[in-house]
Design a protein around this motif. Structure first.
Motif, PDB file in Angstrom:
ATOM      1  N   TYR A 207       0.845  -1.194   0.000  1.00 20.92           N
ATOM      2  CA  TYR A 207       0.000   0.000   0.000  1.00 20.92           C
ATOM      3  C   TYR A 207       0.880   1.243   0.000  1.00 20.92           C
ATOM      4  O   TYR A 207       1.914   1.267   0.663  1.00 20.92           O
ATOM      5  CB  TYR A 207      -0.865  -0.012   1.266  1.00 20.92           C
ATOM      6  CG  TYR A 207      -2.286   0.361   0.972  1.00 20.92           C
ATOM      7  CD1 TYR A 207      -3.148  -0.543   0.391  1.00 20.92           C
ATOM      8  CD2 TYR A 207      -2.753   1.634   1.255  1.00 20.92           C
ATOM      9  CE1 TYR A 207      -4.446  -0.193   0.097  1.00 20.92           C
ATOM     10  CE2 TYR A 207      -4.049   1.992   0.976  1.00 20.92           C
ATOM     11  CZ  TYR A 207      -4.892   1.068   0.397  1.00 20.92           C
ATOM     12  OH  TYR A 207      -6.169   1.410   0.099  1.00 20.92           O
TER      13      TYR A 207
ATOM     14  N   VAL B 265      -0.670   6.979   2.399  1.00 23.88           N
ATOM     15  CA  VAL B 265      -2.108   6.837   2.696  1.00 23.88           C
ATOM     16  C   VAL B 265      -2.279   6.529   4.178  1.00 23.88           C
ATOM     17  O   VAL B 265      -1.712   5.565   4.697  1.00 23.88           O
ATOM     18  CB  VAL B 265      -2.738   5.701   1.845  1.00 23.88           C
ATOM     19  CG1 VAL B 265      -4.180   5.448   2.278  1.00 23.88           C
ATOM     20  CG2 VAL B 265      -2.684   6.056   0.371  1.00 23.88           C
TER      21      VAL B 265
ATOM     22  N   SER C 274      -7.779   4.454   4.226  1.00 23.42           N
ATOM     23  CA  SER C 274      -8.452   4.297   2.945  1.00 23.42           C
ATOM     24  C   SER C 274      -9.806   3.635   3.175  1.00 23.42           C
ATOM     25  O   SER C 274      -9.885   2.578   3.795  1.00 23.42           O
ATOM     26  CB  SER C 274      -7.588   3.437   2.017  1.00 23.42           C
ATOM     27  OG  SER C 274      -8.259   3.216   0.793  1.00 23.42           O
TER      28      SER C 274
ATOM     29  N   GLU D 216     -12.866   1.899   1.304  1.00 22.64           N
ATOM     30  CA  GLU D 216     -13.044   1.290  -0.009  1.00 22.64           C
ATOM     31  C   GLU D 216     -14.437   0.698  -0.157  1.00 22.64           C
ATOM     32  O   GLU D 216     -14.783  -0.265   0.518  1.00 22.64           O
ATOM     33  CB  GLU D 216     -11.952   0.220  -0.211  1.00 22.64           C
ATOM     34  CG  GLU D 216     -10.570   0.856  -0.205  1.00 22.64           C
ATOM     35  CD  GLU D 216      -9.438  -0.140  -0.070  1.00 22.64           C
ATOM     36  OE1 GLU D 216      -9.650  -1.342  -0.276  1.00 22.64           O
ATOM     37  OE2 GLU D 216      -8.317   0.318   0.265  1.00 22.64           O
TER      38      GLU D 216
ATOM     39  N   GLN E 109      -9.425   8.251   0.099  1.00 22.17           N
ATOM     40  CA  GLN E 109      -8.185   8.023   0.848  1.00 22.17           C
ATOM     41  C   GLN E 109      -7.757   9.326   1.511  1.00 22.17           C
ATOM     42  O   GLN E 109      -7.764  10.376   0.879  1.00 22.17           O
ATOM     43  CB  GLN E 109      -7.087   7.536  -0.090  1.00 22.17           C
ATOM     44  CG  GLN E 109      -7.434   6.187  -0.705  1.00 22.17           C
ATOM     45  CD  GLN E 109      -6.259   5.522  -1.397  1.00 22.17           C
ATOM     46  OE1 GLN E 109      -5.378   6.199  -1.913  1.00 22.17           O
ATOM     47  NE2 GLN E 109      -6.264   4.199  -1.416  1.00 22.17           N
TER      48      GLN E 109
END
Ligand SMILES: Nc1ncnc2c1ncn2[C@@H]1O[C@H](COP(=O)(O)OP(=O)(O)OP(=O)(O)O)[C@@H](O)[C@H]1O
Ligand SMILES: [Mg+2]
Length: 337
Positions: A13, A17, A20, A22, A44
């Motif tokens: 990843y 970040v 995040s 999703e 993000q």
């Protein structure tokens, strides 16, 4: 042998970040009633950035904040935390609580200070609850009190502090474990300046900016305030539980259309800005073309009813049942519309 499930999809990843989200859905179920608060939100939060969230009442802002902070569980979707490099929707509560301590600080609009304790003691109590080890606690509380500019007022009981000073205590309390995390920390705020006069609000915002500059703390701030949104690196618009637009710096909450960027979601769907639809007289069908680097949507007025008809109805987002005109509850599953 490694199974597909054991492969850690988060090991590569991006380092910048912090959190995040999703394809996050949240459906609240209370008795017979279901409410879809989020319908597939993806975003993000990047390290050292200030992200603001704006949107009408009931659009899902607080729900999203609590899901990002691991206080509310998403019904569907993943929430990645950089400190764990894992999807937090799958990990036990105990591990989550421990991981949250050094990663996330909450600043609520109604700050929960204990009235009989003074400013310093309130921050110290927060540090104790957050598990800051005894030998570093006093030092850290002193540092935080200084950082938020409460040196002079630290012996004042919470009841004798002004709104702005109480907010500072709340911010210091939110940072008890983030101050030593070298940048990966995230502060979540739900309407942090809602109760404050513009001048005090400005001082709190300057404090956020200072923390952001000096510690690299990231911020995720739900707000209705132009003053707050003005300092964001990016502002996300939420409408009916979806992300309906992004704005870079220089946002004007009265003319969102001027800076709005819309993104395709994972299913190639584009949110249509409702203000533009209204401006065009609420067309429901379009011809679409791409010319000279522009997509062109032209409202299509031709009557196609001899070959194709779509009945104009409001349907339930939970079960798909038709909602009768003027009703706000699904007759099939009881969800609110
Ligand atoms: N605990 C809950 N149980 C059932 N429904 C909930 C719960 N919390 C929120 N909701 C519903 O989910 C939707 C989104 O609520 P949420 O509080 O996230 O909105 P919001 O954007 O923060 O609104 P506001 O600006 O008024 O604070 C609303 O329809 C709300 O009624
Ligand atoms: Mg809210």
């Amino acid at each position: 042998m490694t199974t597909a499930e054991e492969i850690d999809i988060y090991s590569d990843y991006p380092d910048d970040v912090v959190v995040s989200a999703e394809n996050v859905y949240k459906i609240y179920k209370t008795n017979e009633l279901e409410t879809v608060a989020l319908s597939g939100v993806s975003l993000q939060i990047l390290e050292g950035k200030i992200m603001c969230v704006v949107g009408p009442s009931g659009s899902g802002k607080t729900t999203l904040t609590n899901i990002i902070g691991g206080i509310t569980k998403a019904t569907v979707g993943k929430v990645y935390w950089a400190n764990l490099r894992k999807d937090i929707t799958k990990i036990p509560e105990r591990v989550l609580t421990e991981a949250r301590r050094s990663f996330i600080g909450f600043v609520f609009q109604v700050n929960n200070l204990l009235p009989h304790l003074n400013a310093w003691q309130n921050v110290e109590l927060a540090a104790r609850i957050a598990g800051v080890p005894k030998k570093v606690r006093t030092d850290r509380v002193n540092r935080l009190i200084k950082l938020v500019g409460l040196e002079e007022r630290k012996r004042n009981k919470a009841t004798t502090l002004s709104g702005g000073e109480r907010s500072r205590v709340a911010i210091a309390s939110a940072l008890v474990n983030l101050i030593d995390t070298e940048g990966k920390g995230l502060v979540l705020c739900d309407e942090p300046t809602g109760d404050l006069d513009p001048e005090t609000a400005q001082r709190i915002l300057e404090l956020f900016k200072e923390l952001n500059d000096t510690l690299g703390t990231s911020f995720f701030i739900v707000t209705h305030s132009q003053q707050v949104a003005s300092m964001a690196d990016i502002t996300v618009e939420i409408r009916d539980g979806i992300v309906s637009g992004f704005h870079r710096m220089g946002i004007d909450l009265d003319t969102l259309g001027a800076t709005r960027v819309v993104r395709l979601d994972n299913n190639y769907r584009l949110p249509m800005p409702t203000d533009l639809l209204e401006l065009a007289g609420n067309p429901s069908q379009f011809r679409i073309s791409f010319e000279d680097d522009r997509f062109i949507l032209v409202p299509h007025k031709e009557d196609m009813s001899d070959t194709m008809r779509v009945k104009k109805v409001i349907t339930c987002r939970v079960c798909g049942e038709e909602i009768p005109q003027g009703k706000f509850i699904c007759p099939n599953c009881g969800s609110t519309v």
